[in-house]
Design an enzyme around this catalytic site. Structure first.
Site, PDB file in Angstrom:
ATOM      1  N   CYS A 130     -40.964  45.102  11.990  1.00  0.00           N
ATOM      2  CA  CYS A 130     -40.189  45.281  13.223  1.00  0.00           C
ATOM      3  C   CYS A 130     -39.437  44.021  13.621  1.00  0.00           C
ATOM      4  O   CYS A 130     -38.259  44.073  14.002  1.00  0.00           O
ATOM      5  CB  CYS A 130     -41.094  45.729  14.364  1.00  0.00           C
ATOM      6  SG  CYS A 130     -42.580  44.725  14.567  1.00  0.00           S
ATOM      7  N   HIS A 237     -39.693  43.245  21.378  1.00  0.00           N
ATOM      8  CA  HIS A 237     -39.846  41.900  20.833  1.00  0.00           C
ATOM      9  C   HIS A 237     -38.619  41.068  21.165  1.00  0.00           C
ATOM     10  O   HIS A 237     -37.480  41.549  21.105  1.00  0.00           O
ATOM     11  CB  HIS A 237     -39.995  41.947  19.311  1.00  0.00           C
ATOM     12  CG  HIS A 237     -41.271  42.555  18.837  1.00  0.00           C
ATOM     13  ND1 HIS A 237     -42.351  42.799  19.654  1.00  0.00           N
ATOM     14  CD2 HIS A 237     -41.638  42.953  17.583  1.00  0.00           C
ATOM     15  CE1 HIS A 237     -43.336  43.329  18.937  1.00  0.00           C
ATOM     16  NE2 HIS A 237     -42.925  43.436  17.682  1.00  0.00           N
TER      17      HIS A 237
END
Length: 332
Positions: A130, A237
């Site tokens: 990711c 994130h």
């Protein structure tokens, strides 16, 4: 697009639930849908595309039926065992785990970056990590134009990247309860520790970013290093990326390149306190870039701040985009 039969392995998990949502939102052309999970979750009813489906227990025999694409989001051990079985039955696997990412025979794909790589698949295609995915999208046009020489990643990764146990540690921690998953409290804290430590002092997460960057760009001359940190944020994130280029650049031209890149949204107006934040990027599929500025400590360098939803673009959306590529290239 023609309609195809799709299996989802890990349908009851956090990422699996997001897969269902993305498939619906993007109106992926599904004829028949087969959700699978562990035996403990077999029999669970899930709603998808206006219908209710009973989740089946995953076994070696389930791929004997007519399935064209299998989306795996149940972890590396499950993928290691069942993805080759599916591929042997003629099913094209898009795997969200780390198990096959560095296999030289398995394409590692970010559709905005290296879409042609799907054509080289031998039954399995890997979804990158990711934190790597969101970095690749803005770095691709800059590598094409100025050529990456060195990349330094510093990540600030949300607890959703650890799944429901990580989220629970944060939610309970802010109420003073003991952490049960992370080695230290995550509430009001930052942990420079994602995945296991290796003998060289890097964590596996850091090595994933380093190795996957070079593989996706098919350029092993790029110098890459990383420090990955878990922060008390529920989702999305954030990354501080420092880049050194081989070629000189004009900053405004570089920003224009990013603005013209599919999948990138530039939010960069510091005078008005405008820059990407995790809260603003939650639930979105784009990669958001801001704080773009020259690094005056080197000749051809920049710093930039990159934020994306790690469960959507960092997992489910990227995998579904890969499936869409397979259809567009008539590979299923």
């Amino acid at each position: 697009m023609k309609k195809i039969n799709v299996a989802l392995i890990g349908a009851t998990g956090m990422v699996g639930r997001t897969f269902l949502k993305i498939l619906e939102e993007r109106q992926f052309p599904i004829a028949n849908f087969f959700p699978f999970a562990s035996p403990e979750d077999a029999g669970t009813v899930i709603a998808f595309n206006g219908k209710n489906y009973y989740v089946e227990a995953l076994s070696e025999n389930v791929f004997n039926r007519d399935i064209q694409i299998a989306l795996f989001c149940a972890g590396g051990d499950v993928s290691a065992k069942y993805a080759p079985i599916a591929a042997s039955k003629g099913v094209v696997v898009v795997d969200n785990s780390s198990h096959f990412r560095m296999d030289p025979d398995v394409p590692l794909v970010v559709p905005e970056v290296n879409p042609e790589a799907v054509k080289n698949h031998k039954g399995i295609i890997a979804n990158p990590n990711c934190s790597t995915i969101q970095a690749m999208v803005p770095l691709k046009p800059l590598h094409d134009k100025y050529k990456l020489k060195r990349v330094i990643y510093s990540t600030y990764q949300a607890v959703s990247g650890s799944g429901v146990k990580g989220v629970k540690d944060l939610e309970e921690g802010v109420h003073g309860k003991q952490n049960n998953f992370y080695p230290h409290p995550i509430a009001y804290n930052c942990l420079p520790h994602i995945d296991d430590f290796t003998e060289n002092g890097y964590t596996k997460e850091e090595l994933k970013m380093i190795n996957e960057t070079m593989k996706i760009f098919n350029d092993y001359n790029i110098k890459v290093t990383a420090t990955t940190v878990r922060v008390p944020v529920r989702n999305c994130h954030s990354e501080s990326i420092n880049v050194e280029f081989e070629k000189p650049f004009e900053l405004q031209e570089l920003v224009t390149e990013l603005k013209n890149t599919k999948g990138v949204v530039v939010v960069d107006n510091p005078n008005n306190n405008e820059y990407p934040t995790a809260i603003d990027c939650d639930g979105k599929d784009e990669t958001f870039v801001g704080r773009i500025r020259k690094d005056f400590s080197i000749e051809n360098g920049i710093n930039m701040w990159v934020v994306a939803d790690n469960i959507r673009k960092g997992a489910a959306t990227n995998a579904v985009q890969i499936a869409e590529l397979l259809l567009s290239y008539n590979l299923v």
